[in-house]
Design a protein around this motif. Structure first.
Motif, PDB file in Angstrom:
ATOM      1  N   SER A   1       4.168 -36.381 -27.916  1.00 38.72           N
ATOM      2  CA  SER A   1       5.279 -37.325 -28.018  1.00 38.72           C
ATOM      3  C   SER A   1       5.425 -38.126 -26.723  1.00 38.72           C
ATOM      4  O   SER A   1       5.899 -39.257 -26.747  1.00 38.72           O
ATOM      5  CB  SER A   1       6.586 -36.580 -28.289  1.00 38.72           C
TER       6      SER A   1
ATOM      7  N   LEU B   1      -1.951 -36.442 -37.813  1.00 44.63           N
ATOM      8  CA  LEU B   1      -2.915 -36.615 -36.723  1.00 44.63           C
ATOM      9  C   LEU B   1      -4.348 -36.693 -37.260  1.00 44.63           C
ATOM     10  O   LEU B   1      -5.152 -37.506 -36.798  1.00 44.63           O
ATOM     11  CB  LEU B   1      -2.774 -35.436 -35.735  1.00 44.63           C
TER      12      LEU B   1
ATOM     13  N   LYS C   1      -5.585 -29.914 -26.301  1.00 40.30           N
ATOM     14  CA  LYS C   1      -4.167 -29.668 -26.020  1.00 40.30           C
ATOM     15  C   LYS C   1      -4.057 -28.775 -24.784  1.00 40.30           C
ATOM     16  O   LYS C   1      -4.967 -28.011 -24.473  1.00 40.30           O
ATOM     17  CB  LYS C   1      -3.496 -28.979 -27.207  1.00 40.30           C
TER      18      LYS C   1
ATOM     19  N   ARG D   1       0.557 -24.073 -21.660  1.00 37.94           N
ATOM     20  CA  ARG D   1       1.280 -23.844 -20.402  1.00 37.94           C
ATOM     21  C   ARG D   1       1.556 -22.365 -20.169  1.00 37.94           C
ATOM     22  O   ARG D   1       1.563 -21.898 -19.049  1.00 37.94           O
ATOM     23  CB  ARG D   1       2.604 -24.606 -20.414  1.00 37.94           C
TER      24      ARG D   1
ATOM     25  N   SER E   1       8.755 -32.387 -21.229  1.00 35.21           N
ATOM     26  CA  SER E   1       9.448 -33.684 -21.257  1.00 35.21           C
ATOM     27  C   SER E   1      10.951 -33.476 -21.398  1.00 35.21           C
ATOM     28  O   SER E   1      11.741 -34.220 -20.806  1.00 35.21           O
ATOM     29  CB  SER E   1       8.928 -34.523 -22.419  1.00 35.21           C
ATOM     30  N   SER E   2      11.363 -32.456 -22.175  1.00 35.29           N
ATOM     31  CA  SER E   2      12.817 -32.277 -22.340  1.00 35.29           C
ATOM     32  C   SER E   2      13.458 -31.819 -21.038  1.00 35.29           C
ATOM     33  O   SER E   2      14.609 -32.177 -20.764  1.00 35.29           O
ATOM     34  CB  SER E   2      13.151 -31.341 -23.499  1.00 35.29           C
TER      35      SER E   2
HETATM   36  N1  COA Z   1       2.615 -30.561 -19.336  1.00 31.90           N
HETATM   37  C1  COA Z   1       3.930 -30.773 -19.484  1.00 31.90           C
HETATM   38  N2  COA Z   1       4.555 -30.722 -20.662  1.00 31.90           N
HETATM   39  C2  COA Z   1       3.811 -30.433 -21.731  1.00 31.90           C
HETATM   40  C3  COA Z   1       2.447 -30.183 -21.657  1.00 31.90           C
HETATM   41  C4  COA Z   1       1.839 -30.260 -20.387  1.00 31.90           C
HETATM   42  N3  COA Z   1       0.536 -30.045 -20.196  1.00 31.90           N
HETATM   43  N4  COA Z   1       1.988 -29.914 -22.894  1.00 31.90           N
HETATM   44  C5  COA Z   1       3.040 -30.003 -23.705  1.00 31.90           C
HETATM   45  N5  COA Z   1       4.138 -30.316 -23.013  1.00 31.90           N
HETATM   46  C6  COA Z   1       5.502 -30.473 -23.522  1.00 31.90           C
HETATM   47  C7  COA Z   1       5.680 -31.742 -24.283  1.00 31.90           C
HETATM   48  O1  COA Z   1       6.082 -32.800 -23.436  1.00 31.90           O
HETATM   49  C8  COA Z   1       6.774 -31.368 -25.244  1.00 31.90           C
HETATM   50  O2  COA Z   1       7.994 -31.440 -24.545  1.00 31.90           O
HETATM   51  P1  COA Z   1       9.420 -31.543 -25.262  1.00 31.90           P
HETATM   52  O3  COA Z   1       9.355 -30.773 -26.539  1.00 31.90           O
HETATM   53  O4  COA Z   1      10.255 -30.945 -24.236  1.00 31.90           O
HETATM   54  O5  COA Z   1       9.652 -33.005 -25.475  1.00 31.90           O
HETATM   55  C9  COA Z   1       6.532 -29.889 -25.535  1.00 31.90           C
HETATM   56  O6  COA Z   1       5.758 -29.432 -24.439  1.00 31.90           O
HETATM   57  C10 COA Z   1       5.784 -29.642 -26.797  1.00 31.90           C
HETATM   58  O7  COA Z   1       4.537 -30.324 -26.720  1.00 31.90           O
HETATM   59  P2  COA Z   1       3.616 -30.533 -27.991  1.00 31.90           P
HETATM   60  O8  COA Z   1       3.447 -29.240 -28.672  1.00 31.90           O
HETATM   61  O9  COA Z   1       2.395 -31.271 -27.564  1.00 31.90           O
HETATM   62  O10 COA Z   1       4.552 -31.400 -28.906  1.00 31.90           O
HETATM   63  P3  COA Z   1       4.709 -32.919 -28.957  1.00 31.90           P
HETATM   64  O11 COA Z   1       5.995 -33.195 -29.614  1.00 31.90           O
HETATM   65  O12 COA Z   1       4.501 -33.553 -27.624  1.00 31.90           O
HETATM   66  O13 COA Z   1       3.481 -33.364 -29.903  1.00 31.90           O
HETATM   67  C11 COA Z   1       2.188 -33.491 -31.942  1.00 31.90           C
HETATM   68  C12 COA Z   1       3.330 -32.816 -31.179  1.00 31.90           C
HETATM   69  C13 COA Z   1       2.280 -34.996 -31.861  1.00 31.90           C
HETATM   70  C14 COA Z   1       0.870 -33.057 -31.353  1.00 31.90           C
HETATM   71  C15 COA Z   1       2.287 -32.986 -33.405  1.00 31.90           C
HETATM   72  O14 COA Z   1       3.648 -32.993 -33.788  1.00 31.90           O
HETATM   73  C16 COA Z   1       1.521 -33.830 -34.402  1.00 31.90           C
HETATM   74  O15 COA Z   1       0.315 -33.845 -34.401  1.00 31.90           O
HETATM   75  N6  COA Z   1       2.265 -34.532 -35.290  1.00 31.90           N
HETATM   76  C17 COA Z   1       1.715 -35.391 -36.329  1.00 31.90           C
HETATM   77  C18 COA Z   1       1.894 -34.775 -37.722  1.00 31.90           C
HETATM   78  C19 COA Z   1       0.802 -33.776 -37.956  1.00 31.90           C
HETATM   79  O16 COA Z   1      -0.342 -34.118 -38.116  1.00 31.90           O
HETATM   80  N7  COA Z   1       1.177 -32.475 -37.911  1.00 31.90           N
HETATM   81  C20 COA Z   1       0.197 -31.399 -37.876  1.00 31.90           C
HETATM   82  C21 COA Z   1      -0.092 -30.801 -39.184  1.00 31.90           C
HETATM   83  S1  COA Z   1       1.339 -30.137 -39.979  1.00 31.90           S
END
Ligand code: COA
Length: 162
Positions: free
Chosen positions: A9, A73, A87, A90, A128-129
């Motif tokens: 995101s 995705l 991915k 953490r 990010s949150s």
């Molecule tokens: N450093 C710092 N923060 C990190 C990180 C890193 N290396 N990796 C992940 N994070 C944080 C992210 O910023 C996010 O923070 P937040 O929730 O506080 O805003 C949290 O960890 C979760 O990250 P992530 O699991 O990557 O979620 P996301 O919301 O950023 O992304 C997608 C999720 C986009 C990958 C996923 O929802 C997606 O693919 N969606 C499309 C629909 C789909 O195809 N779904 C899958 C099949 S059901």
């Protein structure tokens, strides 16, 4: 050509994301940073803002593309001719969710592989949150996000308070 897709995101991009992006870009020919347009929760930064922040931070990195996507995705990846997701992990707490996502994506498209990279130790607590929470209260976010976007992040929260 080895293409990796790093989805998220990025609301907003943090130094933890950048750590993964920079390291992942070294092990592929092209890294596509895929920014999800809609998430369940309304993002603080619009899709245009999230993409613009990433572009500013990654300016001049030759093998990195930034693209917005909506929907699944795996469908976006098909359009891009990519089959490998990267991915960051953490902490152990990320594992269960990531494991589920990786298996769901595999269920949707058996050609899709998900690779995991350990996030740099300095960023294992970062999200990010957390950045949004600190910035919304005027807390110090230096070291958590790239210096060049700090002011923009504070400004966004000031605008939101008006
Ligand atoms: N450093 C710092 N923060 C990190 C990180 C890193 N290396 N990796 C992940 N994070 C944080 C992210 O910023 C996010 O923070 P937040 O929730 O506080 O805003 C949290 O960890 C979760 O990250 P992530 O699991 O990557 O979620 P996301 O919301 O950023 O992304 C997608 C999720 C986009 C990958 C996923 O929802 C997606 O693919 N969606 C499309 C629909 C789909 O195809 N779904 C899958 C099949 S059901």
């Amino acid at each position: 050509m080895r293409i990796l897709v790093y989805p998220g995101s990025f609301d907003p991009v943090t130094n933890g994301h950048l750590d993964i992006i920079e390291r992942a870009a070294k092990i592929c020919d092209k890294l596509i940073v895929a920014v999800l347009v809609n998430r369940n929760k309304a993002p603080v930064f619009s899709i245009e803002e999230r993409v613009a922040l990433l572009k500013e931070v990654l300016d001049g990195k030759p093998n990195i593309e930034i693209a917005a996507f909506s929907g699944l995705l795996v469908d976006f990846m098909k359009k891009k001719g990519a089959n490998t997701i990267i991915k960051g992990l953490r902490a152990v707490s990320d594992f269960e969710y990531e494991f589920q996502m990786a298996l769901l994506n595999k269920h949707l498209d058996n050609n899709i592989e998900t690779l995991f990279m350990m996030t740099g130790i300095n960023y294992s607590y970062l999200s990010s949150s957390a950045v949004r929470e600190l910035a919304s209260h005027g807390g110090n976010i230096k070291g958590l996000v790239p210096d060049i976007i700090i002011d923009r992040i504070y400004k966004k929260f000031e605008e939101n308070r008006k």
